[in-house]
Structures are given as structure tokens and as C-alpha cells.
Design an enzyme around this catalytic site. Structure first.
Site, PDB file in Angstrom:
ATOM      1  CG  HIS A 111      -1.883  -1.062   1.349  1.00 20.18           C
ATOM      2  ND1 HIS A 111      -1.843  -2.029   2.327  1.00 20.18           N
ATOM      3  CD2 HIS A 111      -2.975  -1.356   0.595  1.00 20.18           C
ATOM      4  CE1 HIS A 111      -2.862  -2.854   2.178  1.00 20.18           C
ATOM      5  NE2 HIS A 111      -3.552  -2.484   1.139  1.00 20.18           N
TER       6      HIS A 111
ATOM      7  CE  LYS B  28      -2.371  -9.567  -2.286  1.00 24.80           C
ATOM      8  NZ  LYS B  28      -3.481 -10.534  -2.212  1.00 24.80           N
TER       9      LYS B  28
ATOM     10  CB  SER C 291      -1.715 -10.407   1.379  1.00 23.51           C
ATOM     11  OG  SER C 291      -3.060 -10.562   1.808  1.00 23.51           O
ATOM     12  CB  SER C 292      -4.469  -6.958   4.703  1.00 21.92           C
ATOM     13  OG  SER C 292      -4.146  -5.716   4.124  1.00 21.92           O
TER      14      SER C 292
END
Ligand code: PAF
Length: 303
Positions: free
Chosen positions: A33, A146, A182-183
Site C-alpha cells: 500500500h 497482486k 497481503s493484509s
């Protein structure tokens, strides 16, 4: 960094600007991000990030309630990255009444792969992204590769609805072992985190097999899924598709075979991971979408 909690506050803050560059997020921010935000700073006369966990894109059994909400860390990271404006609407601001008008994306693109396993997902994504676009009115909007299919769906929406926005895709950021950031990686315990790199490795192996001349995709994909399943994963799909439309390449479609993407989604315990890499049937032309060289070497098994 200024924070807008409502659409009217956001509009007031952005009124002086002509070319916002926008990064939409659901929070729990990671380096991927932040890389998007840095690009936004270069592209716009004001950089805008949003944090909004969008209920519309979660199925009832999915992790909407438990999705990590890490407000203080997210604000600190955005501030440190030089974000100008953070739009963080409450649900009642963005959806003051039930959102009965929705954006229905082309099923040919949105009902396959992720859309097949998460029905309605891209309707939820498109609806909130269009709404966020209407709030921010960005000239540029940045999305990570992604979420390859998401990026394609958003591009198609912008094109078909003639939105005056340039969609910028950014390469996937990876951890040192090659796992895509990734979160949801935060859900993995230490053992699962160590195992998680097997997903990009499986995609790499598929891409290498195709670039090495294999064309029997069904068999190849089946082998790849079985190999992951044997390690305790529950794969939804590992598949080789054309970059243009995410359909399988036809045997006689030379151009299609030279412009491929290998996509995968698989569950490791309760955590569902997705990843992809662009590939080509042309020998030596296969490469990871994300280009950090050390990661590429490691994933290729050559480092
Ligand atoms: O990729 C995401 O985080 C979400 O799907 C998005 C684009 C912020 C829409 O909620």
C-alpha cells in the site's frame, strides 16, 4: 495529513486540487500500500488514501467482522509516507441507506476465478470503487497487481463507463522469501507463514513448465493443485490464463500463449491466499510481475 470522515468534508478538502491521485484500501496497511501511495505522490497534485472495510465485497461466511482494523498504525504509516488526505468514512457515511444500486461487472470477466469462488465479490468491489471514485474524483487511481483480476475488472469498468481516470497498476511487493504482501498474511502463524511461500513457488513451477514447452494445461494445473494439497493446502485454483481476458489459451492462439498470467488461490488453514505472475510460453521470457531481483532469484530456486 488531513482526515476526512464524511463525503462533504472530503469534497471541501479536495476542492482546491485538480488532479488527485488515489489509493483505495481496506486498511491494515503493508509496504505494498505504501508503495502505491508513493506513486500517488508522484502522479497527483494531492495524494489521497481511503480506508474503508467494504461489507459489500464479503460473503456472509467471510472475515468482514474479524478483518484487521489497525487505525493507529495505518494513520502513522500514511503520515510517514507523506499522504496528504485520508478519507475514512464511517459505514453510515458511505452507505447511509442500503446500497441497492450496484455496479454489475461483465460476468465473462467477473464470474470466473475469484468471482467463481467468491460470488458477488466484484459487484461489491466495483460498487465501492465507483462510489469512492465519485467522492475523490481522482485523475489517477493506483491498484496492486497482486489482485490481478480486480485490477482488470476496475480497468474495464473505468473504460466502459468512460470515467476520466487513469488506472495505474503497480507491481506486487513481496517479502524476502517471495510471499506476496497481503493484509491477510497477518492471520498466518509462524509455521503457516513459513509454508506460505509454496504458493508463489507453485505458480513459478507452472510458469516454468509452460515456458519450457508444456501445453497440457489441465494436467499441469491438476499436478500443481495436487502438490499443494499434499502439503496440506486446499487450493481453489492454480491456472494458466491469457492476460487479455483471463481465459485459457487455445492451442492455435500463438499470441495468447505469449502473453499469459498464472493465477492461484489456495487456503492454508483458515487463511485464503492469492497470487499471480505474468508468464510467456516463449522460452526465457517468464518473469514475476513484481520485479525485486533478489526475490525473483530465490523463487526461481537459483539463489
Ligand atoms: O483491494 C482492496 O483492498 C479492496 O478490494 C478495495 C479496492 C479497497 C475495495 O474495497
Amino acid at each position: 495529513m488531513q482526515i476526512a470522515r464524511s463525503v462533504s468534508d472530503l469534497r471541501a478538502l479536495l476542492a482546491p486540487y485538480r488532479a488527485p491521485a488515489f489509493v483505495a484500501t481496506m486498511g491494515n496497511l503493508h509496504d505494498g500500500h505504501i508503495a502505491l501511495l508513493h506513486r500517488a505522490r508522484d502522479l497527483g497534485d494531492v495524494s489521497v488514501a481511503s480506508i474503508f472495510v467494504n461489507r459489500l465485497q464479503f460473503l456472509p461466511h467471510e472475515d468482514f467482522d474479524s478483518y484487521p482494523r489497525t487505525w493507529d498504525q495505518d494513520c502513522a504509516r500514511l503520515e510517514a509516507a507523506g499522504c496528504d488526505v485520508l478519507f475514512a468514512p464511517r459505514e453510515a457515511d458511505l452507505y447511509p441507506e442500503p446500497q441497492t444500486f450496484k455496479v454489475q461487472p461483465d460476468p465473462a470477466l467477473a464470474d470466473i476465478l475469484e468471482g467463481h469462488y467468491r460470488p458477488g465479490f466484484f459487484t461489491g468491489v466495483c460498487t465501492v470503487v465507483l462510489k469512492l471514485f465519485n467522492c475523490v474524483q481522482p485523475r489517477h487511481a493506483l491498484f496492486g497487481q497482486k489482485d490481478y483480476q480486480q485490477l482488470m475488472v476496475v480497468r474495464r469498468m473505468v473504460q466502459q463507463l468512460a470515467l476520466p481516470i487513469e488506472i495505474v497498476g503497480a507491481q506486487t511487493e513481496r517479502a524476502a522469501d517471495g510471499l506476496a504482501l497481503s493484509s491477510r498474511n497477518g492471520y498466518l502463524d509462524a509455521a503457516a507463514r513459513a509454508e506460505a511461500v509454496q504458493l508463489p513457488l507453485a505458480l513459478r513451477a507452472l510458469a516454468d513448465a509452460v515456458s519450457g514447452g508444456r501445453r497440457d494445461l489441465e494436467a499441469l494445473e491438476g499436478e500443481a493443485m495436487q502438490a499443494l494439497a499434499a502439503r496440506g493446502w486446499k487450493p481453489d485454483y492454480l491456472t494458466v490464463r491469457k492476460r487479455g481476458d483471463l481465459l485459457p489459451p487455445a492451442a492455435d492462439d500463438d499470441a495468447g500463449w505469449h502473453s499469459l498470467v498464472v493465477l492461484g488461490a489456495a487456503r492454508l488453514g483458515a487463511t485464503r491466499l492469492i497470487d499471480n505472475l505474468e508468464a510467456s510460453a516463449h522460452p526465457q521470457a517468464t518473469h514475476f510481475v513484481s520485479s525485486p531481483t533478489p526475490h525473483r532469484g530465490r523463487l526461481a530456486g537459483s539463489a
